[in-house]
Scaffold this active site. Structure first.
Site, PDB file in Angstrom:
ATOM      1  N   LYS A 253       0.841  -1.197   0.000  1.00 19.65           N
ATOM      2  CA  LYS A 253       0.000   0.000   0.000  1.00 19.65           C
ATOM      3  C   LYS A 253       0.879   1.252   0.000  1.00 19.65           C
ATOM      4  O   LYS A 253       0.416   2.345  -0.266  1.00 19.65           O
ATOM      5  CB  LYS A 253      -0.902  -0.006   1.238  1.00 19.65           C
ATOM      6  N   LEU A 254       2.132   1.060   0.346  1.00 12.74           N
ATOM      7  CA  LEU A 254       3.096   2.161   0.426  1.00 12.74           C
ATOM      8  C   LEU A 254       4.376   1.667  -0.228  1.00 12.74           C
ATOM      9  O   LEU A 254       4.803   0.540   0.024  1.00 12.74           O
ATOM     10  CB  LEU A 254       3.352   2.483   1.906  1.00 12.74           C
TER      11      LEU A 254
END
Lengths: 286, 286, 286, 286
Positions: A253-254
């Site tokens: 997600k990052l």
């Protein structure tokens, strides 16, 4: 500040990440807002940020939309100084949010507004962003976050909207004509994330807004390139709200090399500081 | 413990409130679960509570339903001891939740299950409790919370479901046939709260589950008569998750004279203690 | 519990570390106590731990010694339920510690006891452990921590003693005859740590007790082999109280391979649990 | 800011209280410093505050004096970005304080300075403020807090000094010639508090510095008229560090009508903000 340790150092890194994100024209910028920051007094600052395009998409809790609309109808929150008990406040028709008070009558005013807007909407099944847009368009107050987002074509998602007074008013007043299909929000926000080469986010508090943005970034295959989180929640009990941003790397997600900062601070203190610093440096203006 | 101060005293009061709630046959009992308590190891305890009717309705986050179903499909979370970086975990296909790890392959398994269940559902617009019921019914594992709730006709609401991997899988696999109308959840939970003379709640963490129960109690005109909250969040920054229960009195979500306790503790430590104490005393058994 | 995640897993590791420490006969065991755990109700448990030699040396805050002695003189703390304001408590002569109350008259009783004990001491310059020993010996109550430590020849250090009501009473009543040389405490505790091959510690809260033990372990060249910390303080603002034990490795205050646990919990909840578990298993008894 | 809620409102009240305290010429002003704010980067700000007489007396932890002196000897702390493990730092001779690092060699340099200063002191029994004064006078660096306090005749108390590396160095190097009688600190600080009609305090963190000031104010019969506390610690587990200032009213350590603020914030973020605001308004300058 980057040369300082502890919170001050992290504040410096938050500035850096936001500043880099602001300059990046190939980045879809998300802001997530949870908690009571709007009635606490940050409403006009966030509206300002919408107007000046600090973000391209906003995720609010249902309460966030509620608070913004109520002020847009002229109903301002009050400040308490601890003098009255909750029993006394109940009798006075005042609801408490820590040291902030919202009048019961303000909710009544909101309800007639909601009723009127719902009536103007064709029967159907809507994503929350479309309901919020309808409400924002009907509002006149340009100091409103939701209104400013409408004017700037910034979608406002509120996937947890049913979990708010506004949600219960929509429920009570929709008479089955208006339905809320939250899957449409997912559709729309994923497209939004997908529309640029990169994505970035500023998380003001945790909750649904934080996770919904992370999930959209993941689903759209746009792991965040910039991420700043401001929260007082702690990570050790495993809730997503207090989880360090670092954890999101393992979820894709990052991005591993993302510019990021985990600022442990009351949002009402940190956000004005950060925006003031961003504004002061002309080169960061779009 | 009630004769002690600080956390121990509050633990004693939590026991008292839960014990009184358990004995009250005219009370609809709600449990709200946020955070990572299911993968942390409380899954079988909460399933046990469902089986033994500790509650009549359950509100879960989308992640909560996700974690329960995945274990129901045989995919158990792992424990980390901090040895690997998030970058390394990403490469190994392992997602981190503080010191817990969930395999990416577990999500793939969940997805085929979701796909299959969705196919069996007629096209339409469903409340989340109906989607969760369909998933739970299709599951075989009786150690599952959702399954046990199905078997005991306990509705499981997940109004923030779209904000979860499960939600994104439903979105991806529903092909527009299945829609989720969260207003139906409001309808159903308000009826549920309204069905008894009194209502009570145990909040494990905050977030949407906490507020949705409070909102339902308010809307159904059943302000809580019993309320126990277990959270590590703090109140001063104004979020609902960390708000003291006392505040809910001013909202008419909690009765002024309600039996209540605000326990500041990791749920994974406090819940087993409380349930063990409730079980030990035979007279509290239903 | 070790098979659980989050706080429950850490509780399991705390049990393991304490259990191993208890069985190790070549280890000097330290306990540090900060905060209000004694008036909260843990006094008899800690006295029991002294009697059953859970530790060989104790470090208390000045307030800790004060609270133990006052109860030893028959003055028990009360519990508040938030009913009275601090202004009202002031008028009633009651001092508040969160939800605990201590009567002003209890301090007067302590003062005459202190006066009497000081009179019996030859003029001189004493380490705090000697002053505490003199006070404990003069006490009759065997439920007292300090008394039990006297009976078991366990030294009680209180290097911050001047920062307490007891300290101010010693100051007021010593008339310059009795001086407190805290350097003597360092001397004595370093010898104590040095007397065995290994050292271990249980930290109940942080503050001076935590650091003084760590410093003694370091100075005596006995980095801790076992360490359990129970605190609600967080690490990010850099205070020693909330610092993770891991950090102490870089200071050579804790061995890299030490058995350790950082339990984030109210001490009044966690300590009874841990001691009960240690007692239940006979093989751990000395 | 006073018109805002939550943390921002409290920041406004902190400014008000400090501003009023600064203008009050009949008030003895105390500052207490705990935690790692000096190596975090606030050293020069606090030295500036000493020079410009923001306070009349200072209470530091032993670590606080240690950190200030080491920088005064040219040994500056480093900043870490989490890259190295504590085991690796140990091998490199670097001690960690959250994200700050202090070299072991810096402590060696401090030790020879301490040795030299102790030699210059006549044998005797000293209050900590006298030892700190001797150290500060011998230092050349005018950027030092302790030095600036010497130059401005501001006493620096460190009643917990033995609980620090500096304390252990004094112990090791005093050879019994120099003794530390902490009762003398009590004597001196009570006189200091008593010397004006009113007293006020700024607490940066909790610990011994916070309580020692409160105790002095009480003992001198000068309950604080102004009090601002900046801490991240929470009150519910009963420690004095996180206790709300309000509680001190019941102890007669704070006047019921005192101007006060409980700011929940990282000191490294809040203090620069508050001092900048105080400086900006000329009328508040002395």
């Amino acid at each position: 500040m980057k040369k300082m340790g502890l919170g001050a150092g992290e504040l410096g890194r938050a500035y850096d990440a936001l500043s880099a994100m602001r300059r990046d024209r190939s980045c879809t910028k998300f802001v997530g807002v949870a908690g009571a920051v709007i009635p606490a007094g940050l409403r006009s600052l966030i509206a300002h940020m919408a107007k000046h395009r600090y973000f391209d998409a906003l995720v609010l809790t249902g309460a966030g939309v509620t608070h913004d609309l109520m002020e847009g109808l002229g109903e301002r929150p009050l400040l308490l100084r601890g003098e009255a008990s909750d029993e006394a406040l109940l009798k006075k028709g005042v609801h408490r949010i820590y040291d902030i008070a919202v009048k019961r009558s303000s909710y009544a005013k909101l309800e007639s507004f909601v009723k009127q807007v719902l009536r103007s909407m064709p029967a159907g099944c809507y994503g929350t962003y479309r309901v919020v847009e309808a409400l924002g368009s009907a509002l006149k107050d340009r100091g409103s976050i939701v209104k400013q987002c409408c004017l700037s074509s910034i979608p406002v998602y509120s996937p947890g909207i049913v979990d708010s007074v506004l949600g219960s008013q929509i429920w009570a007043r929709s008479q089955g004509r208006v339905k809320i299909n939250v899957l449409e929000d997912m559709n729309h926000i994923v497209d939004k994330a997908w529309s640029s080469r990169r994505a970035g986010a500023l998380f003001l508090g945790g909750g649904v807004p934080k996770h919904f943005i992370l999930l959209a970034a993941h689903t759209a295959n746009r792991p965040l390139s910039y991420a700043v989180q401001i929260t007082m929640d702690r990570p050790e009990h495993g809730g997503l709200s207090g989880a360090k941003l670092q954890e999101a790397v393992s979820w894709r997600k990052l991005l591993p090399g993302a510019k990021r900062a985990d600022l442990i601070c009351d949002v009402s203190i940190a956000l004005p500081l950060l925006v003031a610093a961003l504004e002061e440096r002309n080169d960061h203006k779009p």
